[in-house]
Scaffold this active site. Structure first.
Site, PDB file in Angstrom:
ATOM      1  N   VAL A  56       0.863  -1.183   0.000  1.00 43.11           N
ATOM      2  CA  VAL A  56       0.000   0.000   0.000  1.00 43.11           C
ATOM      3  C   VAL A  56       0.897   1.228   0.000  1.00 43.11           C
ATOM      4  CG1 VAL A  56      -1.738   1.287   1.302  1.00 43.11           C
ATOM      5  CG2 VAL A  56      -1.804  -1.227   1.275  1.00 43.11           C
ATOM      6  N   CYS A  57       0.642   2.148  -0.910  1.00 40.04           N
ATOM      7  CA  CYS A  57       1.449   3.371  -1.006  1.00 40.04           C
ATOM      8  C   CYS A  57       1.298   4.195   0.265  1.00 40.04           C
ATOM      9  CB  CYS A  57       1.016   4.197  -2.206  1.00 40.04           C
ATOM     10  SG  CYS A  57       1.851   5.785  -2.287  1.00 40.04           S
ATOM     11  N   ILE A  58       2.418   4.541   0.836  1.00 38.37           N
ATOM     12  CA  ILE A  58       2.385   5.231   2.132  1.00 38.37           C
ATOM     13  C   ILE A  58       1.737   6.610   2.034  1.00 38.37           C
ATOM     14  CG2 ILE A  58       4.753   6.178   1.909  1.00 38.37           C
ATOM     15  CD1 ILE A  58       4.991   5.577   4.983  1.00 38.37           C
TER      16      ILE A  58
END
Lengths: 95, 102, 120
Positions: free
Chosen positions: C73-75
């Site tokens: 998941v993209c931070i």
């Protein structure tokens, strides 16, 4: 995302198609709606070594825009060349 | 290698199929998925446009998305090739790059 | 290398991506990274599952356990959506997911033979 890719020393070409060309229209004042202006972001691309901004000529003309009315100097490409332009890329991040 | 174009939106509410057809070239291929499969209905208004495109480039449609929408194979253009997710994987190996038209 | 941009409850592309990844793995292909970007970040959330059906998030977790694929998941996408705050019972990423930045995305793009994006 563009800037992250460029930071990895990859060649990045940005192609504006269809309504995408409106992003480059000069004179935008999104501040009147409390939105952040996007022009500084595009202007910063050069600092990151992203110098290849392309627009499709037909996308511009269909919308009554001209290259002089854009916030940055861009390369132009004809619609019939776009397929080959895209095919030359390893990765296409569109949408 | 040609481009694999992925069109996932219904042509009745989105321009992406038309935008894709105007740029797709020789050696490319198109896969219709999700609501993009509606373009393949042979009695639909987009059938002639698709038929014209198929003179130059192959068009595939995802079986699972047809079934999910109650579209029978008989209802789609005969020239469109029906494939499934395994076939989608094979197409993604045969073509490069892969362009999603959102 | 797969990128997912949409939320699981409103974007069919999340399901398409799952079906594609499962088919590719079954055919013996390697999936270097599944990157959940923009609203795609919602896919990797630990959520209260409905009693009567398996969620897509659960199915991703099972796939990750079975094949060892990297679900990221993209931070910044997660941060923008308030998904990283520990309060209010939010417990971070779901089983098999991890949180990381775009650097990982670029690295996977460079290593992968193909890049597909879903959920726009």
């Amino acid at each position: 995302m563009l800037m992250t890719v460029a930071a990895f020393d990859q060649t990045v070409r940005v192609l504006f198609l269809d309504d995408g060309v409106f992003q480059l229209k000069a004179g935008q004042r999104p501040q009147v709606l409390d939105f952040r202006p996007i022009a500084p972001m595009f202007e910063a691309l050069e600092i990151y070594g992203i110098e290849e901004l392309w627009v499709e000529s037909e996308s511009l003309s269909e919308r009554g825009l001209e290259p002089q009315g854009l916030i940055l100097p861009v390369h132009q490409i004809d619609r019939r060349e776009v397929g080959r332009f895209i095919a030359a890329a390893d990765i296409v991040v569109g949408g | 290698m040609g481009i694999l174009h992925l069109v996932n939106r219904s042509p009745h509410e989105s321009q992406t199929l038309i935008q894709c057809l105007e740029r797709a070239g020789e050696g490319d291929s198109i896969l219709l998925l999700e609501s993009g499969v509606y373009a393949a209905l042979k009695d639909g208004v987009f059938a002639p446009k698709l038929a014209e495109a198929m003179r130059h480039l192959p068009v595939y449609v995802l079986r699972e998305d047809l079934e999910a929408r109650g579209i029978a194979i008989e209802e789609i253009c005969a020239e469109v090739s029906v494939t499934d997710y395994e076939g989608f994987v094979d197409l993604s190996v045969m073509f490069s790059p892969i362009q999603s038209w959102f | 290398m797969i990128q997912i941009n949409g939320a699981p409850w409103s974007n069919e592309g999340c399901g398409s991506a799952y079906q594609f990844v499962r088919a590719a793995l079954r055919k013996g292909h390697e999936i270097i990274l599944v990157f959940f970007y923009h609203d795609g970040a919602y896919n990797g959330l630990r959520m209260i599952p409905p009693q009567d059906e398996q969620t897509l998030t659960q199915r991703w977790s099972i796939l990750a356990a079975e094949y060892g694929i990297d679900l990221v998941v993209c931070i910044s996408a997660a941060h923008r959506r308030g998904l990283l705050e520990e309060e209010a019972g939010r417990a971070g990423p779901a089983e098999g997911f991890r949180i990381a930045g775009l650097g990982l995305w670029v690295d996977a793009c460079l290593r992968a033979d193909r890049f597909l994006s879903f959920g726009g």
